[in-house]
Scaffold this motif. Sequence first.
Motif, PDB file in Angstrom:
ATOM      1  N   LEU A 165       0.873  -1.211  -0.112  1.00 28.95           N
ATOM      2  CA  LEU A 165      -0.118   0.012   0.054  1.00 28.95           C
ATOM      3  C   LEU A 165       0.954   1.226  -0.029  1.00 28.95           C
ATOM      4  CD1 LEU A 165      -2.794   1.368   0.019  1.00 28.95           C
ATOM      5  CD2 LEU A 165      -2.655   1.128   2.590  1.00 28.95           C
ATOM      6  N   LEU A 166       2.011   1.163   0.767  1.00 34.15           N
ATOM      7  CA  LEU A 166       2.950   2.276   0.639  1.00 34.15           C
ATOM      8  C   LEU A 166       3.472   2.765  -0.835  1.00 34.15           C
ATOM      9  CD1 LEU A 166       4.654   4.473   2.290  1.00 34.15           C
ATOM     10  CD2 LEU A 166       6.304   2.540   2.497  1.00 34.15           C
ATOM     11  N   ASN A 167       3.651   1.467  -1.361  1.00 34.49           N
ATOM     12  CA  ASN A 167       4.125   1.942  -2.863  1.00 34.49           C
ATOM     13  C   ASN A 167       2.983   2.606  -3.634  1.00 34.49           C
ATOM     14  OD1 ASN A 167       6.523   0.649  -2.463  1.00 34.49           O
ATOM     15  ND2 ASN A 167       5.943  -1.248  -2.864  1.00 34.49           N
ATOM     16  N   CYS A 168       1.789   2.370  -3.416  1.00 32.69           N
ATOM     17  CA  CYS A 168       0.823   2.717  -4.106  1.00 32.69           C
ATOM     18  C   CYS A 168       0.577   4.178  -3.893  1.00 32.69           C
ATOM     19  CB  CYS A 168      -0.590   2.024  -3.809  1.00 32.69           C
ATOM     20  SG  CYS A 168      -0.608   0.158  -4.456  1.00 32.69           S
ATOM     21  N   LEU A 169       0.515   4.457  -2.354  1.00 34.08           N
ATOM     22  CA  LEU A 169       0.250   5.822  -2.125  1.00 34.08           C
ATOM     23  C   LEU A 169       1.386   6.648  -2.521  1.00 34.08           C
ATOM     24  CD1 LEU A 169      -1.048   5.002   1.478  1.00 34.08           C
ATOM     25  CD2 LEU A 169      -2.207   6.028  -0.488  1.00 34.08           C
ATOM     26  N   GLU A 170       2.643   5.992  -2.322  1.00 34.85           N
ATOM     27  CA  GLU A 170       3.929   7.211  -3.016  1.00 34.85           C
ATOM     28  C   GLU A 170       3.619   7.506  -4.698  1.00 34.85           C
ATOM     29  OE1 GLU A 170       6.693   8.469  -1.829  1.00 34.85           O
ATOM     30  OE2 GLU A 170       5.465   8.586   0.007  1.00 34.85           O
ATOM     31  N   ALA A 171       3.032   6.634  -5.192  1.00 36.02           N
ATOM     32  CA  ALA A 171       2.798   6.807  -6.655  1.00 36.02           C
ATOM     33  C   ALA A 171       1.679   7.655  -6.621  1.00 36.02           C
ATOM     34  CB  ALA A 171       2.401   5.628  -7.413  1.00 36.02           C
ATOM     35  N   ALA A 172       0.825   7.809  -5.798  1.00 35.08           N
ATOM     36  CA  ALA A 172      -0.465   8.707  -5.759  1.00 35.08           C
ATOM     37  C   ALA A 172      -0.069   9.940  -5.737  1.00 35.08           C
ATOM     38  CB  ALA A 172      -1.512   7.969  -5.030  1.00 35.08           C
ATOM     39  N   ARG A 173       0.976  10.259  -5.201  1.00 31.97           N
ATOM     40  CA  ARG A 173       1.360  11.578  -4.884  1.00 31.97           C
ATOM     41  C   ARG A 173       1.642  12.406  -5.960  1.00 31.97           C
ATOM     42  NH1 ARG A 173       5.987  11.676  -0.304  1.00 31.97           N
ATOM     43  NH2 ARG A 173       5.492  14.143  -0.485  1.00 31.97           N
ATOM     44  N   LYS A 174       1.664  11.562  -7.134  1.00 29.30           N
ATOM     45  CA  LYS A 174       1.941  12.351  -8.418  1.00 29.30           C
ATOM     46  C   LYS A 174       0.653  12.512  -9.007  1.00 29.30           C
ATOM     47  CE  LYS A 174       6.465  10.337  -8.936  1.00 29.30           C
ATOM     48  NZ  LYS A 174       7.359   9.464  -9.928  1.00 29.30           N
ATOM     49  N   GLY A 175      -0.562  12.212  -8.636  1.00 29.75           N
ATOM     50  CA  GLY A 175      -1.779  12.471  -9.091  1.00 29.75           C
ATOM     51  C   GLY A 175      -2.742  11.529  -9.171  1.00 29.75           C
ATOM     52  N   SER A 176      -2.660  10.168  -8.769  1.00 26.30           N
ATOM     53  CA  SER A 176      -3.374   9.103  -8.836  1.00 26.30           C
ATOM     54  C   SER A 176      -4.482   9.105  -7.866  1.00 26.30           C
ATOM     55  CB  SER A 176      -2.752   7.905  -8.808  1.00 26.30           C
ATOM     56  OG  SER A 176      -1.609   7.848  -9.736  1.00 26.30           O
ATOM     57  N   ILE A 177      -5.581   8.568  -8.042  1.00 20.76           N
ATOM     58  CA  ILE A 177      -6.794   8.229  -7.135  1.00 20.76           C
ATOM     59  C   ILE A 177      -6.461   6.878  -6.517  1.00 20.76           C
ATOM     60  CG2 ILE A 177      -9.196   8.073  -6.733  1.00 20.76           C
ATOM     61  CD1 ILE A 177      -9.707  10.032  -8.883  1.00 20.76           C
ATOM     62  N   VAL A 178      -6.484   6.788  -5.136  1.00 19.29           N
ATOM     63  CA  VAL A 178      -6.303   5.259  -4.758  1.00 19.29           C
ATOM     64  C   VAL A 178      -7.620   4.733  -4.032  1.00 19.29           C
ATOM     65  CG1 VAL A 178      -5.201   3.897  -3.030  1.00 19.29           C
ATOM     66  CG2 VAL A 178      -3.997   5.660  -4.397  1.00 19.29           C
ATOM     67  N   LEU A 179      -8.062   3.623  -4.495  1.00 23.49           N
ATOM     68  CA  LEU A 179      -9.177   2.952  -3.653  1.00 23.49           C
ATOM     69  C   LEU A 179      -8.576   1.880  -3.084  1.00 23.49           C
ATOM     70  CD1 LEU A 179     -12.077   2.468  -3.293  1.00 23.49           C
ATOM     71  CD2 LEU A 179     -12.311   1.277  -5.299  1.00 23.49           C
ATOM     72  N   TYR A 180      -8.497   1.742  -1.730  1.00 21.78           N
ATOM     73  CA  TYR A 180      -8.106   0.730  -0.951  1.00 21.78           C
ATOM     74  C   TYR A 180      -9.363  -0.084  -0.569  1.00 21.78           C
ATOM     75  CZ  TYR A 180      -5.798  -1.635   3.006  1.00 21.78           C
ATOM     76  OH  TYR A 180      -5.286  -2.433   3.769  1.00 21.78           O
ATOM     77  N   THR A 181      -9.315  -1.343  -0.778  1.00 21.45           N
ATOM     78  CA  THR A 181     -10.283  -2.353  -0.440  1.00 21.45           C
ATOM     79  C   THR A 181      -9.863  -3.020   0.840  1.00 21.45           C
ATOM     80  OG1 THR A 181      -9.193  -4.416  -1.700  1.00 21.45           O
ATOM     81  CG2 THR A 181     -10.859  -2.978  -2.853  1.00 21.45           C
ATOM     82  N   SER A 182     -10.673  -2.339   2.023  1.00 23.50           N
ATOM     83  CA  SER A 182     -10.369  -2.832   3.438  1.00 23.50           C
ATOM     84  C   SER A 182     -11.550  -3.824   3.495  1.00 23.50           C
ATOM     85  CB  SER A 182     -10.442  -1.554   4.289  1.00 23.50           C
ATOM     86  OG  SER A 182     -10.173  -1.940   5.728  1.00 23.50           O
ATOM     87  N   THR A 183     -11.637  -4.060   4.989  1.00 22.77           N
ATOM     88  CA  THR A 183     -12.552  -5.208   5.181  1.00 22.77           C
ATOM     89  C   THR A 183     -13.466  -5.153   6.472  1.00 22.77           C
ATOM     90  OG1 THR A 183     -12.616  -7.453   5.828  1.00 22.77           O
ATOM     91  CG2 THR A 183     -10.581  -6.291   6.171  1.00 22.77           C
TER      92      THR A 183
END
Length: 329
Positions: A112-130
């Motif tokens: 998730l850290l890798n995804c969020l770091e990438a998102a700092r450049k403008g991505s939207i992150v949808l995290y599937t929690s539980t």
Amino acid sequence: MSVELIVSQFSGDLFRGRRILVTGGAGFLGSWLCEALTILGANVSCLDNLSTSRVENIMHLKKYGNFKFIKADISEYHPEGFDFIVHGASLPSPDDYMRRPVDTMLPNSLGLLNCLEAARKGSIVLYTSTSEVYGDAEIIPTPEDYWGKVNPIGLRSCYDESKRFGEALCMAYYRQYGVDVRVARIFNSYGPRLDPESRYARVIPRFIMQALRNEPLTIHGDGMQTRSFTYVTDTVNALIKMLINDGVRGEVVNIGSQNEVKIIDLAKMIIRLTGSSSKIVFTEARPDDPRRRCPDISKARKLLNWEPKISLEDGLKYTIEWFRRQLNG
């Protein structure tokens, strides 16, 4: 029940040209989401290490020019250039994640850290929690503002606590860096593409396969514990709505059915629907197994205009039909 049921509810060019990464995309939920997004015109990258998923789930998507498969572990992969990142990579079965606790925690932390770091450049992150973040909930139906009752060092903690950490990490990136994060707390979802032969299968595929083979249905504990089951098309419909709805930016939303079902009643229903001669047997209860599980979905109704449409009985019929075909080759 096909993916067309999902796609028909959205504009055909809704995601045209948008670049979307789905981690865990060869798994059960991930593959349904990949298929729907591909048909809706997105350029979909499905990332999966195939540790618990099956490449058969996505083979039919390789005919599309806007779909590609990346075999990799999100804990070691650094995404670049995506408009949306749906982080769904996880070990979903209690038996599986209790057997592999470290492997369970890494996707919800480093991955998730890798995804969020990438998102700092403008991505939207949808995290599937539980729903597991609620632990053995004391409030039923459970709203998103309930903090949970979780054993932080129990055998289930590798999953429960890593998902809770993942949610906290999402909110930290939202508050400190302004990353657009959306968190879906998914309650038990089921349907075709659940692995019918997994040694560590979840309750519905395990019961169905036992019933189709006229074997005893094994219930952990007394069977009076409850769960709320949502058919896969309803779940994926909600996830797509979370991607396109800016009103859920920085929000956590329960995605599940408010039909609370006892596990013993689920077993009896599956025996009836399969016409099985199976009996029910009881085994030792799992450690820290929650007694009740049912969401309050008023927030999903308000923000997403969403609630499940497929009844448990109808969803089980579709799922049993698919499992029967798998069993017959």
